[in-house]
Design a protein around this motif. Structure first.
Motif: not given
Length: 368
Positions: A164-167, A195-197, A263-270, A319-329
């Motif tokens: 869970a933490v990884k994602n 979804l890891g949010i 571009d969802w790689s930018c920090p975004t509040a939905i 984010r996965t398509s742009r960064l390679g993964c969703h989790g970014d800690l």
């Protein structure tokens, strides 16, 4: 002679039948006597969604036999207790209680939190926790927390925490504004966790009409999320912007951007709004952009919880398509959040950490 053979065969068959019957009676008596003191767990009959962890011989370090017994009777994952995985973990409506009480929400989060007045500083994105937690009369780091608590957690549970933490990410957060249906709030919590949010914000403008229905749909997701409650849109958006988020409100209008073009790689509040009124004018005026999910049918809107789930899912995919993964800690942030989960998993975890701190203090005094 033939009659004698028939008589002998009949006698032997009768004897074998009696022997087998006697064996069965003895076996059943043995089983029933061994389980005569067994008492069924009430959760198994009351909760149809239970889940039992596989029984295995845990490799743990115990200071005493008494300590081992007290742990096994209280640990959340101990077989065959099921409360850790069941939706009815609390006898009352946990999410509803949390949303009415800010103090209860803050108690969910164990590690010390970074003050909002600090802003981002040298950080590229927001991470809320400091690497320390108050345990008795001293502070413990995440490494010390993991050393103290993880020996009391089953391997399958630890692996689930790590996965869970990884994602997990704080680069996308969800804001629900003025929802009146409690079921929708619970559903958004469940989707966010799945979804890891990690970060969810609830803005309530009319507390007298909050959450009219309880549908038990969160599945305990609130236990693992960072939930923050706000009294106004202005207060919520001000803090989110100071943390580096752009505010994206869901709205249909001339200046609306498709979620597929963002571009969802930018920090975004939905931000999603009320079931009937949608996003408030104040939220629309204070947001950085308006976005929408293109509609292909006759209706022009989704159910709010469905819309939130679709938005978060698309954010994860983009984010996965742009960064390679969703989790970014980072590794340090992952360790801190893992310690946070380890403290949340059981009511006794804080007590175990405090006992660990007391032992460290005693060791230090003995060396002086």
């Amino acid at each position: 002679m033939s009659a004698c053979k028939t008589l002998v065969r009949s006698s032997i068959s009768f004897f074998q039948f009696q022997t087998r019957s006697s064996y069965r009676r003895s076996f059943y008596f043995h089983i029933s006597s061994n389980f005569s003191s067994f008492r069924p767990l009430p959760l198994l009959s009351l909760n149809p969604a239970f889940r039992i962890e596989p029984c295995r011989d845990p490799s743990r370090r115990y200071g005493s036999t008494q300590g081992a017994i007290s742990l096994e009777t209280s640990e959340e994952m101990a077989v065959p207790r099921v409360a850790a995985e069941s939706p009815g973990e609390k006898s009352k409506d946990t999410v509803e209680e949390l949303l009415y009480n800010k103090d209860d929400v803050s108690k969910l989060m164990k590690m010390e939190r970074r003050p909002d007045t600090e802003g981002l500083g040298h950080q590229e994105r927001w991470f809320p926790y400091l690497d320390k937690v108050k345990a008795g009369s001293m502070y413990l780091s995440s490494l010390e927390i993991l050393e103290a608590v993880t020996p009391y957690i089953m391997d399958s549970r630890k692996e689930r925490f790590r996965h869970a933490v990884k994602n997990r990410t704080y680069s996308v957060c969800l804001v629900v504004e003025g929802l009146s249906d409690f079921g929708n709030v619970s559903a958004t919590f469940r989707s966010a966790d799945a979804l890891g949010i990690q970060s969810v914000h609830v803005v309530a403008c009319d507390s007298s009409k909050r959450y009219r229905e309880n549908r038990h749909v969160s599945m305990g997701a609130e236990k693992w999320l960072d939930i923050e409650l706000w009294d106004s849109v202005h207060e919520c958006f001000k803090v989110l912007k100071s943390r580096g988020y752009r505010i994206a409100t869901t709205h249909l209008g001339m200046d609306t951007v498709s979620v597929y073009d963002m571009d969802w790689s930018c920090p975004t509040a939905i931000v999603v709004g009320n079931e009937l009124r949608g996003i408030s004018d104040e939220a629309l005026g204070s947001s950085d952009l308006h976005c929408s999910i293109p509609m292909k049918g006759m209706v022009d809107s989704f159910n709010v919880s469905v819309a939130a789930g679709l938005l978060m899912h698309h954010a994860v995919c983009d984010r996965t398509s742009r960064l390679g993964c969703h989790g970014d800690l980072s590794s340090e942030e992952s360790r801190i959040l893992l310690a946070e989960f380890s403290l949340r998993h059981n009511d006794n975890a804080i007590r175990i950490a405090q006992e660990y701190a007391e032992r460290k203090i005693a060791e230090l005094k003995s060396k002086l």
